[in-house]
Design a protein around this motif. Structure first.
Motif, short mmCIF file in Angstrom:
data_model
loop_
_atom_site.label_atom_id
_atom_site.label_comp_id
_atom_site.label_asym_id
_atom_site.label_seq_id
_atom_site.Cartn_x
_atom_site.Cartn_y
_atom_site.Cartn_z
N UNK A 74 73.96 53.62 67.74
CA UNK A 74 74.85 53.20 66.66
C UNK A 74 76.11 54.05 66.76
N UNK A 75 77.24 53.37 66.78
CA UNK A 75 78.55 54.02 66.85
C UNK A 75 79.25 53.76 65.53
N UNK A 80 82.61 51.97 59.76
CA UNK A 80 81.86 50.77 60.15
C UNK A 80 80.82 51.16 61.20
N UNK A 81 79.58 50.76 60.97
CA UNK A 81 78.48 51.11 61.87
C UNK A 81 78.18 49.94 62.80
N UNK A 102 67.50 46.79 65.04
CA UNK A 102 68.18 47.55 63.99
C UNK A 102 67.61 47.27 62.60
N UNK A 103 66.43 46.67 62.55
CA UNK A 103 65.79 46.39 61.27
C UNK A 103 65.57 47.70 60.51
N UNK A 104 65.96 47.70 59.26
CA UNK A 104 65.80 48.89 58.43
C UNK A 104 66.94 49.90 58.58
N UNK A 107 73.70 48.65 59.50
CA UNK A 107 74.76 48.38 60.47
C UNK A 107 75.63 47.24 59.97
N UNK A 108 76.89 47.29 60.34
CA UNK A 108 77.84 46.24 59.96
C UNK A 108 77.98 45.20 61.07
N UNK A 109 77.61 45.61 62.28
CA UNK A 109 77.74 44.73 63.44
C UNK A 109 76.67 45.09 64.46
N UNK A 110 76.17 44.07 65.17
CA UNK A 110 75.24 44.29 66.28
C UNK A 110 75.85 43.65 67.52
N UNK A 111 76.04 44.48 68.55
CA UNK A 111 76.52 44.01 69.84
C UNK A 111 75.33 43.97 70.79
N UNK A 112 75.18 42.86 71.51
CA UNK A 112 74.09 42.73 72.47
C UNK A 112 74.54 41.87 73.63
#
Length: 166
Positions: A74-75, A80-81, A102-104, A107-112
């Motif tokens: 997480x950055x 913003x996470x 990232x459950x629990x 985060x504001x965004x997930x990059x994959x």
């Protein structure tokens, strides 16, 4: 702040060099995020010439990459996470595995990456973003990468599509 987002470069297997369209985008970047499947450390070192690099390893990355990079991270940027993961695994879709990672966590965004399929959508207040691949489009009509900007403490993401990886 200009952040370039890439994944699935698979170099040198799927490209001997970074595409010129991606290099154009890298100029002026303040951060580069790579969501895995680099294939070699050479990609990491080349990207570092443009801006600081954050990233994770993917399923085709070897021990050298796994020693250098985490499986997820997480950055935080201007409050913003951003969660980063490759998205490979056994159960569910790539998108569902990325979300589950990232459950629990807040985060504001997930990059994959992993699927090579560009995606941008919001789910329960979280921006989901897959940049696609700049070197291996598979069944997609174009190669792609992403740009994130942070404006007024809000993340904005867009895809950059291009036809030729030379």
């Amino acid at each position: 702040m200009k952040i370039i987002v890439i994944s699935d470069t698979h170099m040198p297997k799927r490209g001997k060099k970074l595409p010129e369209k991606l290099i154009e985008g890298l100029r002026g970047a303040e951060l580069i995020i790579h969501a895995g499947d680099w294939q070699t450390m050479d990609v990491y070192e080349e990207l570092m010439r443009y801006a600081p690099v954050k990233g994770v390893f993917g399923n085709v990355d070897g021990e050298e990459m796994k020693k250098k990079l985490p499986e997820k991270q997480v950055v935080e940027i201007y409050g913003q996470r951003i969660g980063i993961v490759h998205g490979h695994g056994q159960k569910g879709t790539t998108e569902k595995r990325a979300i589950a990672t990232f459950e629990g966590e807040s985060v504001d965004m997930i990059i994959f990456g992993h699927s090579h399929i560009p995606l941008k959508k919001e789910l329960n207040g979280v921006l989901l973003f897959n940049p696609g691949s700049p070197t291996e489009k598979r069944r997609q009509p174009m190669y792609s990468y992403g740009i994130i900007s942070v404006e007024k403490h809000r993340l904005q993401a867009e895809h950059i599509f291009f036809e030729n990886k030379d």
